[in-house]
Design an enzyme around this catalytic site. Structure first.
Site, PDB file in Angstrom:
ATOM      1  N   ASP A 248      49.988  82.597 -98.782  1.00 30.92           N
ATOM      2  CA  ASP A 248      48.627  82.170 -99.116  1.00 30.92           C
ATOM      3  C   ASP A 248      48.261  82.783-100.457  1.00 30.92           C
ATOM      4  O   ASP A 248      48.972  82.628-101.431  1.00 30.92           O
ATOM      5  CB  ASP A 248      47.665  82.562 -97.999  1.00 30.92           C
TER       6      ASP A 248
ATOM      7  N   ASP B 115      42.481  87.407-103.034  1.00 33.69           N
ATOM      8  CA  ASP B 115      41.380  86.447-102.901  1.00 33.69           C
ATOM      9  C   ASP B 115      40.051  87.168-102.724  1.00 33.69           C
ATOM     10  O   ASP B 115      39.967  88.196-102.031  1.00 33.69           O
ATOM     11  CB  ASP B 115      41.614  85.509-101.716  1.00 33.69           C
TER      12      ASP B 115
ATOM     13  N   ARG C 151      45.329  78.817-109.756  1.00 31.97           N
ATOM     14  CA  ARG C 151      44.332  79.798-109.307  1.00 31.97           C
ATOM     15  C   ARG C 151      44.534  81.154-109.982  1.00 31.97           C
ATOM     16  O   ARG C 151      44.761  82.169-109.330  1.00 31.97           O
ATOM     17  CB  ARG C 151      44.353  79.953-107.784  1.00 31.97           C
TER      18      ARG C 151
END
Length: 447
Positions: A267, A271, A321
Site C-alpha cells: 500500500d 500516508d 503519489r
C-alpha cells in the site's frame, strides 16, 4: 517551536552545539545535544527546530524528549518494541531506540510467522477466494461478500495484530546509528495522537498477505492491500526525518496477476490521512514504490487540516503519489525527484493536487530521462492548486505547472490561499540538490 522549558533544562545538563557538519547532514533541523562525556550527538532527545515546516507550528514537536529513565527503551525484537510502545492511551513521554532490524513477522519468541500461519484456522485459501469471486461468475458490480471474504478478513486481522505497532503520543522512535536500524514487514500506526517523532529508520517489505479484490475499483477492478510502512490517521505534530522506505526485497515486478490485474501486496510508504495535521517530512528517501504518499484519504476531508511540509526528500523509482494531496495546505520544497525508471518502477506523475488542495511547490529538482515529458510530472482533478516557482528540470528552471496545464484537460489552478512562513532551511536554488541530498538523506546518515 520546541518547548522552551525543555530546552532550558537540557542546557543545564549538556552542552548544546550545532556544527556545520551537522547542518550539512540535515541534523540542524532539530536541537543538537552533545553529550559532555562521550562527545557524541544525542539523537534521541532532539526536537524539531522552530519554523521547520508545519510540525513546528504552535507548541512544536518534541516527541519523547522529556522521557524519564523508566520510559527510555532500547529494542531489538518485535516483542520488545510492543512492550516499549505500551498502551496507545499512555501519554507519558517515551524514547524508543531501535537497535538493528526488527522483523514484524515474528512471534513473541522470535520465531518467523508466515502468511500460511496467519491464514491457519480461518478457512481462507487464495484458490478458493479466486474461485468464489471470479468476475466471470461473481460479476463486477459489488465488493466480495460471503464465506471466503469473511475468511480473508479474519486472516488479515490476524496479520494486523502482529505487524501493526500503535505509537502513543509524546513518543520518539529513533534508530540507533550504525546498527542498520529499521522495521521489516511492519507498520507504525500514529493514530489520533499528538507529538511524535520517527527518525533514522529503514522501512522495508511492508506486505499484505491477503489483498482484497475490488471489482468496482476502476474499469477493470483492482487488488488493494491494507498496510503502510508509516501511517498517520488523525495525528498531529509529527516529524518524520531521515528515514528510508522501499518495497525491497519483493518488488512489484514479482507480483502475480489474477483476473488480469496485479495482485498488489504493497500500500503506501508514508500516508497522512483522516484529518492529520501539522506534519513535517524531511530528508527521507523513498525508492521502489508505487502509491507512495497520500495526504488526505478522501475528497470529502474537512477543510482546515492536512497541513504538511515536505522538504529535502529523495524520490527515486516512485510510480505516483509523491505526494497525492487533498484539501490541505502543503508545502513541497527542495526535494529531488529522479523519474527515470528504476527496478521496473516507471513514474506516472510526481505531485497530484486534487479536492481543492493548496500546494506550494518551490525550488525542487526533477531529473527527467531523454524523451520524458515534463507535462507528466504533475497531475490533478481540475480543482486543486499548485503554485510553482524555482523548480528545475535537468538543471533548467522550468514552469512545471504551465507545462502540465498546456497538455491537460483538467488544469491545475496556479494561485493558493496561503503563504508559507515556516521555511527554515529553504534553499532558494535547487541546482545542487542531486549532489547534496545523495549523502544527507535517509536512514543511517545520522551519527
Amino acid at each position: 517551536m520546541a518547548a522552551p522549558s525543555h530546552r532550558r533544562s537540557l542546557r543545564s545538563r549538556r552542552v548544546l552545539v550545532i556544527t556545520a557538519a551537522a547542518v550539512a547532514a540535515g541534523v540542524g533541523a532539530g536541537v543538537v545535544v552533545l553529550n559532555a562525556n562521550a562527545g557524541t550527538v544525542d539523537l534521541y532527545h532532539q526536537t524539531l527546530a522552530a519554523k521547520d515546516g508545519w510540525a513546528s507550528s504552535g507548541a512544536g514537536t518534541t516527541g519523547g524528549a522529556k522521557a524519564d529513565a523508566a520510559h527510555t527503551f532500547t529494542v531489538s525484537t518485535r516483542a520488545e518494541l510492543v512492550k516499549a510502545l505500551g498502551s496507545a492511551t499512555d501519554t507519558a513521554p517515551r524514547i524508543i531506540k531501535v537497535k538493528g532490524t526488527i522483523d514484524a513477522n515474528t512471534n513473541d519468541a522470535g520465531k518467523k510467522v508466515t502468511c500460511a500461519d496467519y491464514a491457519a484456522g480461518t478457512g481462507y485459501s487464495l484458490s478458493s477466494y479466486l474461485k468464489a469471486y471470479d468476475p466471470a461468475v461473481y460479476g463486477r458490480s459489488k465488493l466480495p461478500s460471503g464465506a471466503q471474504e469473511k475468511a480473508r478478513a479474519a486472516a488479515q486481522t490476524k496479520q494486523a495484530k502482529n505487524i501493526v505497532f500503535r505509537v502513543p503520543a509524546n513518543t520518539s522512535v529513533v534508530g540507533v546509528p550504525g546498527t542498520a536500524a529499521g522495521i521489516s514487514g511492519g507498520m507504525l500506526q500514529i493514530q489520533n495522537v499528538d507529538n511524535v517523532i520517527v527518525r533514522n529508520l529503514s522501512f522495508a517489505a511492508t506486505e499484505d498477505c491477503f489483498p482484497q479484490w475490488d471489482p468496482t475499483d476502476g474499469e477493470d477492478g483492482n487488488w488493494n492491500s491494507a498496510y503502510d510502512s508509516v501511517t498517520l490517521r488523525g495525528a498531529t505534530h509529527v516529524w518524520a526525518d531521515h528515514n528510508s522506505f522501499t518495497d525491497a526485497p519483493h518488488l512489484d515486478s514479482a507480483n502475480r496477476k489474477y483476473y488480469g490485474r496485479e495482485y498488489q501486496i504493497h500500500d503506501g510508504a508514508l500516508d497522512i490521512t483522516k484529518s492529520s495535521d501539522l506534519v513535517t517530512v524531511s530528508r527521507n528517501r523513498f525508492t521502489d514504490h508505487d502509491k507512495t504518499m497520500l495526504i488526505g484519504s478522501s475528497d470529502s476531508e474537512p477543510a482546515g487540516r492536512l497541513r504538511v511540509s515536505l522538504h529535502h526528500n529523495v524520490w527515486k523509482g516512485i510510480v505516483q503519489r509523491a505526494p497525492l494531496t487533498r484539501v490541505g495546505q502543503v508545502h513541497i520544497y527542495n526535494n529531488y525527484y529522479d523519474v527515470t525508471t528504476l527496478d521496473g518502477y516507471a513514474t506516472q506523475y510526481s505531485i497530484n493536487s486534487r479536492a481543492k488542495a493548496q500546494v506550494v511547490a518551490e525550488d525542487n529538482y526533477w531529473k527527467v530521462p531523454v524523451g520524458g515529458k515534463v507535462a507528466r510530472l504533475l497531475s490533478g482533478d481540475g480543482t486543486g492548486s499548485v503554485k510553482g516557482s524555482g523548480n528545475l528540470v535537468n538543471g533548467t528552471v522550468t514552469d512545471v505547472v504551465a507545462a502540465y496545464n498546456a497538455a491537460a484537460s483538467k488544469k491545475l489552478k496556479t494561485t493558493v490561499n496561503w503563504t508559507p512562513t515556516l521555511t527554515s532551511g529553504l534553499e532558494t536554488s535547487a541546482k545542487n540538490l542531486p549532489t547534496t541530498l545523495a549523502t544527507t538523506t535517509g536512514a543511517g546518515v545520522l551519527k
